[in-house]
Design an enzyme around this catalytic site. Sequence first.
Site, PDB file in Angstrom:
ATOM      1  N   ASP A  19      89.271  -7.895 -89.462  1.00 43.29           N
ATOM      2  CA  ASP A  19      89.796  -7.775 -88.100  1.00 43.29           C
ATOM      3  C   ASP A  19      90.870  -8.848 -87.859  1.00 43.29           C
ATOM      4  O   ASP A  19      91.957  -8.563 -87.341  1.00 43.29           O
ATOM      5  CB  ASP A  19      88.649  -7.928 -87.094  1.00 43.29           C
ATOM      6  CG  ASP A  19      89.149  -7.988 -85.660  1.00 43.29           C
ATOM      7  OD1 ASP A  19      89.682  -6.978 -85.180  1.00 43.29           O
ATOM      8  OD2 ASP A  19      89.025  -9.050 -85.013  1.00 43.29           O
ATOM      9  N   GLY A  67      88.782   2.342 -72.734  1.00 40.62           N
ATOM     10  CA  GLY A  67      89.325   3.532 -72.072  1.00 40.62           C
ATOM     11  C   GLY A  67      88.898   3.639 -70.618  1.00 40.62           C
ATOM     12  O   GLY A  67      89.716   3.903 -69.737  1.00 40.62           O
ATOM     13  N   LYS A  94      95.236  -8.626 -87.421  1.00 40.57           N
ATOM     14  CA  LYS A  94      96.031  -9.286 -86.372  1.00 40.57           C
ATOM     15  C   LYS A  94      97.119 -10.174 -86.978  1.00 40.57           C
ATOM     16  O   LYS A  94      98.241 -10.225 -86.489  1.00 40.57           O
ATOM     17  CB  LYS A  94      95.109 -10.095 -85.453  1.00 40.57           C
ATOM     18  CG  LYS A  94      94.161  -9.214 -84.652  1.00 40.57           C
ATOM     19  CD  LYS A  94      93.083 -10.016 -83.941  1.00 40.57           C
ATOM     20  CE  LYS A  94      92.093  -9.102 -83.245  1.00 40.57           C
ATOM     21  NZ  LYS A  94      90.946  -9.805 -82.684  1.00 40.57           N
ATOM     22  N   GLU A 137      80.573  -6.152 -83.916  1.00 40.46           N
ATOM     23  CA  GLU A 137      80.503  -4.713 -84.147  1.00 40.46           C
ATOM     24  C   GLU A 137      79.020  -4.364 -84.368  1.00 40.46           C
ATOM     25  O   GLU A 137      78.217  -5.255 -84.655  1.00 40.46           O
ATOM     26  CB  GLU A 137      81.315  -4.350 -85.399  1.00 40.46           C
ATOM     27  CG  GLU A 137      82.810  -4.603 -85.281  1.00 40.46           C
ATOM     28  CD  GLU A 137      83.493  -3.714 -84.258  1.00 40.46           C
ATOM     29  OE1 GLU A 137      83.048  -2.578 -84.045  1.00 40.46           O
ATOM     30  OE2 GLU A 137      84.480  -4.168 -83.641  1.00 40.46           O
ATOM     31  N   GLY A 144      76.565  -8.621 -77.682  1.00 42.96           N
ATOM     32  CA  GLY A 144      77.590  -7.572 -77.762  1.00 42.96           C
ATOM     33  C   GLY A 144      78.939  -8.054 -78.262  1.00 42.96           C
ATOM     34  O   GLY A 144      79.948  -7.358 -78.112  1.00 42.96           O
TER      35      GLY A 144
END
Length: 371
Positions: A229, A18, A233, A218, A215
């Site tokens: 995940d 975001g 997709k 999750e 990083g």
Amino acid sequence: MAPPRQVFIAVIGAGGVGKCFLTQLQQLASKLSQSPSSPTYLSLIYLSTSKKALYHPDYKSLSNWESELHASDKPTLPPTNLADYLVKAPGKVVLVDNTSNQEIAESYPTFLSKGISVITPNKKAFSSSYALWRSIFTAASNGSGAGGWVFHESSVGAGLPVLSTLKELLETGDTVRKIEGVFSGTMSFLFNSFAPTSGGGAAFSAAVKTAKEKGFTEPDPRDDLNGLDVARKLTILARLAGLEIDSPAAFPVQSLIPAELEACADGDDFLARLPEFDDRMEKLKRDAEKEGKVVRFVGSVDVGKGEVKVGLEKFDTGHPIAALKGSDNIIAFYTQRYGDNPLIIQGAGAGGEVTAMGVTGDLVKVLRLLQ
């Protein structure tokens, strides 16, 4: 010269993706407002996190959103109320959902049917039930409806042009036979550390720990290792290729979580106990090495047979999937036109900037269509 126009933007989610998107939105808005032939003014009128929101009853543009959002005491609007607020805006509205929220995903048909366009990296909207997929595209102008436009390029491969390429292959009359690749930046990094083409590599648990520290995973690595995940997709790609896949649970998905660790209390407990099971993955790696191959975690859609699967496969060390670097994704399209040499898309498949780029690219598409 075309008259200037104003398009209103609502953004849900101001976290990693975001924040990057809001920066890119600012740059895009500045560029579009300076167009000599047809200036477009983008006006941010709504911004929310999971806890609070920022908006004005008169649809005034939000300028200093970071400080204003911090000071705001307005709660986030539920999707139905948000749709009611946006539909009364004095112009065209584009909703950007930068979350992975299921409730918001299920509200897309409501927004679209009210003429509000939706762009998002939210996989859940397009990989949950087939009924939701149908209702989204029944409402959208780029489906069979007359509502807003919907684009979700970043739901597969972040900023890589995976979905737009697949759509173009199909729209220009090519026959897509098979789609295969590494669809997870996490799994890519993990297997490049665990089983490099040069041989050797870290223990599996050590590779998972490093991926988490960097990083790539999750907060609870099991959310990556369960394969869901990638399955989401693959569901999206299979549906775009014409297969009516009911859900990501409708085909084989290999989990890399040892059954004994499924019930661990949390991610830390899981990581602490994972080394006990390194010998299992080590054996898979050694067996592949004896054949001159490496193991990789891949997904594939066989369009002709209607089969989708996710799991470990062995590849020759010279294969493009084996030679992948870092946390890159690679997607190969085997089609009638491309014959035995697939069309390959490769590059960073995760990260805030590239994911936001896919979202911003979708916004550019919608702005052209709204003219």
